[in-house]
Design an enzyme around this catalytic site. Sequence first.
Site, mmCIF file in Angstrom:
data_model
loop_
_atom_site.group_PDB
_atom_site.id
_atom_site.type_symbol
_atom_site.label_atom_id
_atom_site.label_comp_id
_atom_site.label_asym_id
_atom_site.label_seq_id
_atom_site.Cartn_x
_atom_site.Cartn_y
_atom_site.Cartn_z
ATOM 1 C CG HIS A 55 2.188 4.935 4.577
ATOM 2 N ND1 HIS A 55 2.870 4.726 3.406
ATOM 3 C CD2 HIS A 55 1.502 3.780 4.780
ATOM 4 C CE1 HIS A 55 2.623 3.527 2.923
ATOM 5 N NE2 HIS A 55 1.797 2.923 3.745
ATOM 6 C CE1 TYR A 97 -0.534 -4.594 2.185
ATOM 7 C CE2 TYR A 97 -1.466 -4.293 0.007
ATOM 8 C CZ TYR A 97 -1.015 -3.769 1.199
ATOM 9 O OH TYR A 97 -1.035 -2.412 1.405
ATOM 10 C CG HIS A 103 0.521 -4.501 5.800
ATOM 11 N ND1 HIS A 103 -0.680 -3.868 5.606
ATOM 12 C CD2 HIS A 103 1.479 -3.624 5.380
ATOM 13 C CE1 HIS A 103 -0.468 -2.662 5.102
ATOM 14 N NE2 HIS A 103 0.848 -2.487 4.957
ATOM 15 C CG HIS A 155 4.293 1.212 5.717
ATOM 16 N ND1 HIS A 155 4.805 1.176 4.441
ATOM 17 C CD2 HIS A 155 3.102 0.536 5.639
ATOM 18 C CE1 HIS A 155 3.982 0.532 3.642
ATOM 19 N NE2 HIS A 155 2.927 0.128 4.353
ATOM 20 C CD GLU A 164 2.419 -2.778 1.211
ATOM 21 O OE1 GLU A 164 1.824 -2.221 0.261
ATOM 22 O OE2 GLU A 164 2.598 -2.226 2.312
ATOM 23 C CG HIS A 191 -2.230 0.528 -2.305
ATOM 24 N ND1 HIS A 191 -3.196 -0.431 -2.116
ATOM 25 C CD2 HIS A 191 -1.160 0.138 -1.561
ATOM 26 C CE1 HIS A 191 -2.731 -1.369 -1.302
ATOM 27 N NE2 HIS A 191 -1.506 -1.056 -0.959
#
Length: 309
Positions: free
Chosen positions: A201, A257, A216, A154, A267, A248
């Site tokens: 996502h 990251y 990112h 993503h 990432e 997260h």
Amino acid sequence: MAMTGVLRPGHAQVRVLNLEEGIHFYRNVLGLVETGRDDQGRVYFKCWDERDHSCYVIREADTAGIDFFGFKVLDKATLEKLDADLQAYGLTTTRIPAGEMLETGERVRFELPSGHLIELYAEKTRIGNGIPEVNPAPWNAQREHGIAPVQLDHCLLYGPNIAEVQKIFTEVLGFYLVERVLSPDGDSDVGIWLSCSHKVHDIAFVEYPEKGKLHHCSFLLESWEQVLRAGDIMSMNEVNVDIGPTRHGVTRGCTIYAWDPSGNRFETFMGGYHPYPDYEPLAWTYDNFAQGLDYPQRKLHETFLTVVT
């Protein structure tokens, strides 16, 4: 889940300040597979387990950042329909001819209110992952070269008017909202996470005053152990790390990251839950976003919030 429209993230084209330095980093440290170079000076890469020709393209420029982010769609008919739907919504689309990118068919490009260029395409040459399609092995030697992510997962983009961006993705492109971070007054969103699939996502946006910024691009790893191994490789190669290893709260993903030599953040990511379109979006209040960002430390990292390219 029936995959009938936009299938997945397909490619990102990113600017680097020094091409040879970028090639070394992405090929030998991140461990992507180089698949070609074109007469525009662009260098093409894919992740070891991807079947299509390329997912990540770099070119040398005076400034770092992202040129465009592309999604693969089901077929040519879907591409035509989505082009018409985008125009009916009021967006201007541009046709990029087949072959302008190596081994890639015709692309439909449009600009979001956030200033980002998004592309849709239906065709890209299949070059495989080096594993036979009959009686396949679970991995190949490339999986052990560098960090070696499985796929481009993503991206997170920063720019203005993400409320309108969300409408384009959900009302035209068939994405759905998975999570959001509320503004301090709770009346709007400062961050949105959107999916076109069963992933937590496929693209995300954060409200930001400047247009067209890259936060990112994310590369998928198979396990928490692989994320920790990525951290070791980053340290061995003196890569500048931003956050992690950590988890997260938003998405539940486990992550590190870091920055490439040009300052583009990337990432290394694994995990996250598996949403469906009928799930209600999860929300994070602004005063608790520190936990959403870094669940164990409950810390807002200034660089994560402010450094973009």
